[in-house]
Design an enzyme around this catalytic site. Sequence first.
Site, PDB file in Angstrom:
ATOM      1  N   GLY A 174       0.837  -1.216   0.000  1.00  0.00           N
ATOM      2  CA  GLY A 174       0.000   0.000   0.000  1.00  0.00           C
ATOM      3  C   GLY A 174       0.862   1.252   0.000  1.00  0.00           C
ATOM      4  O   GLY A 174       1.862   1.314   0.715  1.00  0.00           O
ATOM      5  N   ASP A 186       4.693  -4.383   6.254  1.00  0.00           N
ATOM      6  CA  ASP A 186       4.849  -5.762   6.678  1.00  0.00           C
ATOM      7  C   ASP A 186       5.039  -6.767   5.525  1.00  0.00           C
ATOM      8  O   ASP A 186       5.990  -7.561   5.519  1.00  0.00           O
ATOM      9  CB  ASP A 186       3.552  -6.066   7.437  1.00  0.00           C
ATOM     10  N   THR A 231       4.044   2.930   5.914  1.00  0.00           N
ATOM     11  CA  THR A 231       2.657   2.433   5.934  1.00  0.00           C
ATOM     12  C   THR A 231       1.826   3.326   6.844  1.00  0.00           C
ATOM     13  O   THR A 231       2.303   3.747   7.911  1.00  0.00           O
ATOM     14  CB  THR A 231       2.546   0.964   6.434  1.00  0.00           C
ATOM     15  N   ASP A 235       2.231  -0.210  11.987  1.00  0.00           N
ATOM     16  CA  ASP A 235       2.241  -1.496  12.697  1.00  0.00           C
ATOM     17  C   ASP A 235       3.579  -2.226  12.605  1.00  0.00           C
ATOM     18  O   ASP A 235       3.618  -3.451  12.680  1.00  0.00           O
ATOM     19  CB  ASP A 235       1.107  -2.387  12.153  1.00  0.00           C
ATOM     20  N   ARG A 243      -5.618  -1.901   9.073  1.00  0.00           N
ATOM     21  CA  ARG A 243      -5.594  -3.368   8.953  1.00  0.00           C
ATOM     22  C   ARG A 243      -5.948  -3.979  10.304  1.00  0.00           C
ATOM     23  O   ARG A 243      -7.046  -3.728  10.780  1.00  0.00           O
ATOM     24  CB  ARG A 243      -4.229  -3.835   8.448  1.00  0.00           C
TER      25      ARG A 243
END
Length: 327
Positions: A15, A107, A130, A134, A176
């Site tokens: 993304g 990730d 991102t 995360d 997410r």
Amino acid sequence: MNQRLHRIAVFTSGGDAPGMNAALRAVVRTAAHHNITVFGIEHGYEGMIERHFRKIEIRDVGNIIQRGGTFLKTARCDRFRTPEGRRLAYDSLLTFDIEACIALGGDGTFTGAEAFYREHNFPIVGIPCTIDNDLYGTDFTIGFDTAVNTAVQAVDKIRDTAESHNRLFFIEVMGRNAGFLALHTAIASGAGNVLLPEEHASLDNLVKVLENSARRKKLFNLVIVAEGHPIGNASEIAELVKSRLDMFDVRVTVIGHLQRGGSPSGYDRVLASRLGNAAVEALLDGHKNVMVGMVNHQIKLTPLAYAIKNQKELNLELVRLAEMLAI
Ligand code: F6P
């Protein structure tokens, strides 16, 4: 700086995130400073397999620091999940005499990079980009701050109409399976409630909190819902609440991909510039298979395997703060 590097490649994958362009600019200009030629690979791992390589000069990255998205394009690539796909990508890098790679992504990007390094022992350094924030090994990922600001602006607007009509809004944000974006958005927009995937709050609890706030004459309310919440998405949660409480006029807004676009914030531009610079210098120092991050304002290198396997924890003080201020 103990390594001599001549040709490196850089790509964006997964993304997109606001600030990716600023990081690309920093990579290309730091490399130029050290007389390293940079090739850009378009469309991430897919472009690596299909050999979409082009040389990038310092002027090619002029006038991009303020732009959202990624001028190298991005993709999610299923072929790179297989050893055959990674073998094709390795052949491409050898064909272009590339000695090391810099990967910008999250990730999924680093999971691919880690497997690639293990199979081919190819030097690769990751830059965390991102909106989900995360990744373990950095306090903030590039793009997160901008996405929070975008979401907060949206919530501010919803607040106006929610107040005018005395409505209860469920507002879904991305992230997410992580609640960072939801938590920061909730605190910064003064939302009445936030549902975080990490918190496992029950529907009963939410209903109780909403009933209490109605009793205290709180006539409108905003609930921020993290998209990965186990109870469901914002629409499903809104339906469940409606079936239990009839005093609210309920509406739902999903902010969605708005959060991924737009001009990066000043914070993200500085972070991207520092991490882009640090990635090239990490390669020159002989590091491979690591992610560059920012911890307590200092550059920190974390093995890619740790960055993807360790779970970054939500700051519990912020969770408490969100609850305490939402009375
Ligand atoms: O990882 C970034 C992210 O925007 C998540 O917050 C979201 O779940 C996902 O990507 C959406 O992916 P896509 O753009 O492929 O629909």
